[in-house]
Write a protein that holds these residues in place. Structure first.
Motif, PDB file in Angstrom:
ATOM      1  N   GLU A 144      13.108 -10.278  12.135  1.00 17.06           N
ATOM      2  CA  GLU A 144      12.303 -11.250  11.396  1.00 17.06           C
ATOM      3  C   GLU A 144      10.819 -10.895  11.466  1.00 17.06           C
ATOM      4  OE1 GLU A 144      11.868 -16.118  10.964  1.00 17.06           O
ATOM      5  OE2 GLU A 144      13.228 -15.240  12.438  1.00 17.06           O
ATOM      6  N   ILE A 145      10.378 -10.492  12.668  1.00 17.97           N
ATOM      7  CA  ILE A 145       8.991 -10.052  12.826  1.00 17.97           C
ATOM      8  C   ILE A 145       8.719  -8.833  11.938  1.00 17.97           C
ATOM      9  CG2 ILE A 145       7.315  -9.056  14.449  1.00 17.97           C
ATOM     10  CD1 ILE A 145       8.689 -10.725  16.646  1.00 17.97           C
ATOM     11  N   PHE A 146       9.676  -7.898  11.918  1.00 18.06           N
ATOM     12  CA  PHE A 146       9.565  -6.714  11.074  1.00 18.06           C
ATOM     13  C   PHE A 146       9.467  -7.109   9.597  1.00 18.06           C
ATOM     14  CE2 PHE A 146      11.635  -3.469   8.424  1.00 18.06           C
ATOM     15  CZ  PHE A 146      10.839  -2.367   8.717  1.00 18.06           C
ATOM     16  N   GLY A 147      10.226  -8.147   9.216  1.00 23.10           N
ATOM     17  CA  GLY A 147      10.200  -8.629   7.832  1.00 23.10           C
ATOM     18  C   GLY A 147       8.827  -9.124   7.416  1.00 23.10           C
ATOM     19  N   TYR A 148       8.160  -9.845   8.304  1.00 25.42           N
ATOM     20  CA  TYR A 148       6.825 -10.347   7.969  1.00 25.42           C
ATOM     21  C   TYR A 148       5.790  -9.219   7.963  1.00 25.42           C
ATOM     22  CZ  TYR A 148       8.451 -15.150   8.100  1.00 25.42           C
ATOM     23  OH  TYR A 148       9.110 -16.335   7.821  1.00 25.42           O
ATOM     24  N   PHE A 149       5.965  -8.248   8.854  1.00 21.87           N
ATOM     25  CA  PHE A 149       5.101  -7.063   8.792  1.00 21.87           C
ATOM     26  C   PHE A 149       5.360  -6.301   7.487  1.00 21.87           C
ATOM     27  CE2 PHE A 149       4.242  -7.381  13.414  1.00 21.87           C
ATOM     28  CZ  PHE A 149       2.882  -7.098  13.391  1.00 21.87           C
ATOM     29  N   GLY A 150       6.621  -6.346   7.040  1.00 20.77           N
ATOM     30  CA  GLY A 150       6.958  -5.739   5.759  1.00 20.77           C
ATOM     31  C   GLY A 150       6.205  -6.384   4.611  1.00 20.77           C
ATOM     32  N   ALA A 151       6.042  -7.706   4.662  1.00 14.97           N
ATOM     33  CA  ALA A 151       5.275  -8.418   3.631  1.00 14.97           C
ATOM     34  C   ALA A 151       3.834  -7.908   3.593  1.00 14.97           C
ATOM     35  CB  ALA A 151       5.284  -9.920   3.907  1.00 14.97           C
ATOM     36  N   LEU A 152       3.263  -7.689   4.777  1.00 13.47           N
ATOM     37  CA  LEU A 152       1.899  -7.157   4.859  1.00 13.47           C
ATOM     38  C   LEU A 152       1.852  -5.741   4.293  1.00 13.47           C
ATOM     39  CD1 LEU A 152      -0.930  -7.973   6.069  1.00 13.47           C
ATOM     40  CD2 LEU A 152      -0.289  -6.604   8.052  1.00 13.47           C
ATOM     41  N   PHE A 153       2.880  -4.949   4.586  1.00 14.21           N
ATOM     42  CA  PHE A 153       2.946  -3.565   4.101  1.00 14.21           C
ATOM     43  C   PHE A 153       3.052  -3.521   2.580  1.00 14.21           C
ATOM     44  CE2 PHE A 153       5.492   0.319   3.188  1.00 14.21           C
ATOM     45  CZ  PHE A 153       4.571   1.254   3.613  1.00 14.21           C
ATOM     46  N   ILE A 154       3.821  -4.447   2.008  1.00 12.84           N
ATOM     47  CA  ILE A 154       3.954  -4.525   0.543  1.00 12.84           C
ATOM     48  C   ILE A 154       2.576  -4.685  -0.094  1.00 12.84           C
ATOM     49  CG2 ILE A 154       4.754  -5.994  -1.366  1.00 12.84           C
ATOM     50  CD1 ILE A 154       7.204  -6.647   0.474  1.00 12.84           C
ATOM     51  N   GLY A 155       1.808  -5.644   0.395  1.00 13.23           N
ATOM     52  CA  GLY A 155       0.466  -5.874  -0.139  1.00 13.23           C
ATOM     53  C   GLY A 155      -0.465  -4.704   0.125  1.00 13.23           C
ATOM     54  N   LEU A 156      -0.322  -4.105   1.321  1.00 14.80           N
ATOM     55  CA  LEU A 156      -1.166  -2.965   1.695  1.00 14.80           C
ATOM     56  C   LEU A 156      -0.984  -1.817   0.709  1.00 14.80           C
ATOM     57  CD1 LEU A 156      -3.088  -2.165   4.070  1.00 14.80           C
ATOM     58  CD2 LEU A 156      -1.117  -1.044   5.101  1.00 14.80           C
ATOM     59  N   VAL A 157       0.265  -1.514   0.378  1.00 17.20           N
ATOM     60  CA  VAL A 157       0.563  -0.437  -0.569  1.00 17.20           C
ATOM     61  C   VAL A 157       0.007  -0.766  -1.947  1.00 17.20           C
ATOM     62  CG1 VAL A 157       2.407   0.788  -1.781  1.00 17.20           C
ATOM     63  CG2 VAL A 157       2.593   0.372   0.670  1.00 17.20           C
ATOM     64  N   LEU A 158       0.191  -2.021  -2.379  1.00 15.42           N
ATOM     65  CA  LEU A 158      -0.341  -2.442  -3.682  1.00 15.42           C
ATOM     66  C   LEU A 158      -1.857  -2.284  -3.732  1.00 15.42           C
ATOM     67  CD1 LEU A 158       1.802  -5.621  -4.378  1.00 15.42           C
ATOM     68  CD2 LEU A 158       1.726  -3.582  -5.800  1.00 15.42           C
ATOM     69  N   GLY A 159      -2.519  -2.641  -2.640  1.00 21.61           N
ATOM     70  CA  GLY A 159      -3.974  -2.525  -2.598  1.00 21.61           C
ATOM     71  C   GLY A 159      -4.449  -1.089  -2.558  1.00 21.61           C
ATOM     72  N   LEU A 160      -3.669  -0.218  -1.897  1.00 18.00           N
ATOM     73  CA  LEU A 160      -4.070   1.179  -1.734  1.00 18.00           C
ATOM     74  C   LEU A 160      -3.795   2.026  -2.971  1.00 18.00           C
ATOM     75  CD1 LEU A 160      -3.066   2.085   1.927  1.00 18.00           C
ATOM     76  CD2 LEU A 160      -5.325   2.377   0.917  1.00 18.00           C
ATOM     77  N   ILE A 161      -2.581   1.899  -3.537  1.00 16.85           N
ATOM     78  CA  ILE A 161      -2.211   2.799  -4.634  1.00 16.85           C
ATOM     79  C   ILE A 161      -2.064   2.080  -5.968  1.00 16.85           C
ATOM     80  CG2 ILE A 161      -1.048   4.306  -2.990  1.00 16.85           C
ATOM     81  CD1 ILE A 161       1.609   3.428  -4.093  1.00 16.85           C
ATOM     82  N   GLY A 162      -2.249   0.754  -5.977  1.00 19.88           N
ATOM     83  CA  GLY A 162      -2.257   0.012  -7.235  1.00 19.88           C
ATOM     84  C   GLY A 162      -0.894  -0.357  -7.773  1.00 19.88           C
ATOM     85  N   GLY A 163       0.175  -0.082  -7.040  1.00 18.17           N
ATOM     86  CA  GLY A 163       1.514  -0.442  -7.503  1.00 18.17           C
ATOM     87  C   GLY A 163       2.571   0.187  -6.634  1.00 18.17           C
ATOM     88  N   GLY A 164       3.818  -0.195  -6.879  1.00 14.87           N
ATOM     89  CA  GLY A 164       4.928   0.414  -6.153  1.00 14.87           C
ATOM     90  C   GLY A 164       5.394  -0.364  -4.942  1.00 14.87           C
ATOM     91  N   GLY A 165       4.481  -1.028  -4.249  1.00 14.67           N
ATOM     92  CA  GLY A 165       4.850  -1.718  -3.016  1.00 14.67           C
ATOM     93  C   GLY A 165       5.876  -2.815  -3.206  1.00 14.67           C
ATOM     94  N   SER A 166       5.818  -3.468  -4.347  1.00 16.22           N
ATOM     95  CA  SER A 166       6.711  -4.594  -4.589  1.00 16.22           C
ATOM     96  C   SER A 166       8.178  -4.195  -4.625  1.00 16.22           C
ATOM     97  CB  SER A 166       6.337  -5.278  -5.909  1.00 16.22           C
ATOM     98  OG  SER A 166       5.054  -5.834  -5.822  1.00 16.22           O
ATOM     99  N   ILE A 167       8.464  -2.917  -4.866  1.00 13.74           N
ATOM    100  CA  ILE A 167       9.854  -2.482  -4.931  1.00 13.74           C
ATOM    101  C   ILE A 167      10.524  -2.549  -3.558  1.00 13.74           C
ATOM    102  CG2 ILE A 167       9.632   0.005  -4.471  1.00 13.74           C
ATOM    103  CD1 ILE A 167      11.436   0.357  -7.035  1.00 13.74           C
ATOM    104  N   LEU A 168       9.721  -2.711  -2.500  1.00 12.50           N
ATOM    105  CA  LEU A 168      10.271  -2.846  -1.156  1.00 12.50           C
ATOM    106  C   LEU A 168      10.616  -4.291  -0.806  1.00 12.50           C
ATOM    107  CD1 LEU A 168       7.856  -0.495   0.840  1.00 12.50           C
ATOM    108  CD2 LEU A 168      10.127   0.035  -0.042  1.00 12.50           C
ATOM    109  N   THR A 169      10.228  -5.241  -1.660  1.00  9.42           N
ATOM    110  CA  THR A 169      10.413  -6.656  -1.341  1.00  9.42           C
ATOM    111  C   THR A 169      11.878  -7.014  -1.132  1.00  9.42           C
ATOM    112  OG1 THR A 169       8.480  -7.170  -2.696  1.00  9.42           O
ATOM    113  CG2 THR A 169       9.854  -9.016  -2.042  1.00  9.42           C
ATOM    114  N   VAL A 170      12.749  -6.605  -2.053  1.00 11.27           N
ATOM    115  CA  VAL A 170      14.170  -6.944  -1.949  1.00 11.27           C
ATOM    116  C   VAL A 170      14.810  -6.333  -0.693  1.00 11.27           C
ATOM    117  CG1 VAL A 170      16.441  -6.665  -3.013  1.00 11.27           C
ATOM    118  CG2 VAL A 170      14.505  -7.433  -4.385  1.00 11.27           C
ATOM    119  N   PRO A 171      14.630  -5.031  -0.411  1.00  9.53           N
ATOM    120  CA  PRO A 171      15.214  -4.491   0.826  1.00  9.53           C
ATOM    121  C   PRO A 171      14.742  -5.213   2.084  1.00  9.53           C
ATOM    122  CG  PRO A 171      14.527  -2.701  -0.604  1.00  9.53           C
ATOM    123  CD  PRO A 171      14.010  -3.966  -1.220  1.00  9.53           C
ATOM    124  N   ILE A 172      13.462  -5.571   2.136  1.00  9.85           N
ATOM    125  CA  ILE A 172      12.943  -6.280   3.309  1.00  9.85           C
ATOM    126  C   ILE A 172      13.598  -7.652   3.433  1.00  9.85           C
ATOM    127  CG2 ILE A 172      10.881  -7.423   4.252  1.00  9.85           C
ATOM    128  CD1 ILE A 172       9.271  -5.022   3.122  1.00  9.85           C
TER     129      ILE A 172
END
Length: 267
Positions: free
Chosen positions: A5-33
């Motif tokens: 569960e902790i990993f899942g919430y860190f995953g949420a942060l990672f999704i946004g981090l990727v979106l902010g860094l490369i402008g897209g793509g991070g959201s595709i990790l939402t479902v697996p997380i």
């Protein structure tokens, strides 16, 4: 709260981090997380993903609106058939799919399995796009040919169905359509894509609200963490060239897609 569960919430942060860094793509990790770390049913996970993707994309779209990069005419032409397809898919098509589809010997193909396999295929296609285009520079020259509105609307409807099925924004499909069919410069295509994804995802999510009970506390918390990640990613862009990370992230998504297929078919 356990480790996953902790990993899942860190995953949420990672999704946004990727979106902010490369402008897209991070959201595709939402479902697996949501499925593997937070143990959500794939149907609910794709529903929640639409809200997360829609909200985070809206943040990026608003930023681009202030810079005048969103082409609203093209966005409306593309978005109307797209969000119609997303809404119909979420409200009517997904609920109508039987829980068990068919059997191959002793192996039963279920609704959840089919959704995850289809999602993994979309991940593989997205990863190939990111790997191939990771090192390419944005071409901002305006193409000379006129846009093809009919093909743009048809593409919008097709992408809307895919977005509705897997809960991902589909930017890797939308951006080429905006460049090739709407003749937008790349930066405008990226900005307009975020606006379209926000509309598609949030309207598609309305189709889920009428069919499923939504855990609003969790969903808003998860999305808020993802949005915080976007702002961190944007700040990190001052020190890191996000475009150089796109190819590496593409390989990560490729591995994740292969892992999902392996995990689902070997359960």
């Amino acid at each position: 709260m356990d480790i996953l569960e902790i990993f899942g919430y860190f995953g949420a942060l990672f999704i946004g981090l990727v979106l902010g860094l490369i402008g897209g793509g991070g959201s595709i990790l939402t479902v697996p997380i949501l499925v593997y770390a937070l143990s959500f049913n794939p149907v609910i996970a794709t529903a929640y993903s639409l809200f997360v993707v829609g909200t985070t994309s809206l943040v990026g779209a608003l930023k681009n609106m202030m810079k005048g990069r969103v082409n609203f005419k093209t966005a409306i032409i593309f978005a109307i058939p797209a969000f119609t397809a997303v809404y119909v898919t979420r409200a009517y098509l997904i609920p109508s799919i039987p829980l068990q589809l068919f059997e191959i010997g002793d192996f039963t193909v279920t609704k959840n399995l089919a959704i995850m396999i289809f999602f993994a295929v979309i991940m593989l296609l997205a990863s190939i796009t990111m790997i191939r285009n990771g090192n390419k520079k944005l071409d901002n020259k305006i193409p000379e040919k006129k846009s093809n509105h009919f093909l743009l609307m048809a593409q919008g409807f097709f992408i809307g169905i895919i977005t509705g099925m897997v809960g991902a924004g589909g930017g890797f499909l939308i951006i080429p359509a905006l460049v090739l069919l709407a003749r937008l410069p790349m930066k405008n295509a990226v900005a307009t894509s975020l606006f379209i994804i926000a509309i598609n995802s949030l309207i598609g999510f309305l189709g889920d609200v009428q069919n499923y009970s939504i855990d609003w506390y969790f969903l808003i918390l998860f999305t808020s963490i993802s949005v915080i990640g976007i702002f961190i990613g944007i700040w990190l862009n001052n020190f890191i060239d996000g475009k150089k990370l796109k190819k590496a992230f593409g390989w990560f998504v490729l591995i994740m897609g292969i892992y999902i297929i392996y995990k689902e078919v070997t359960l």
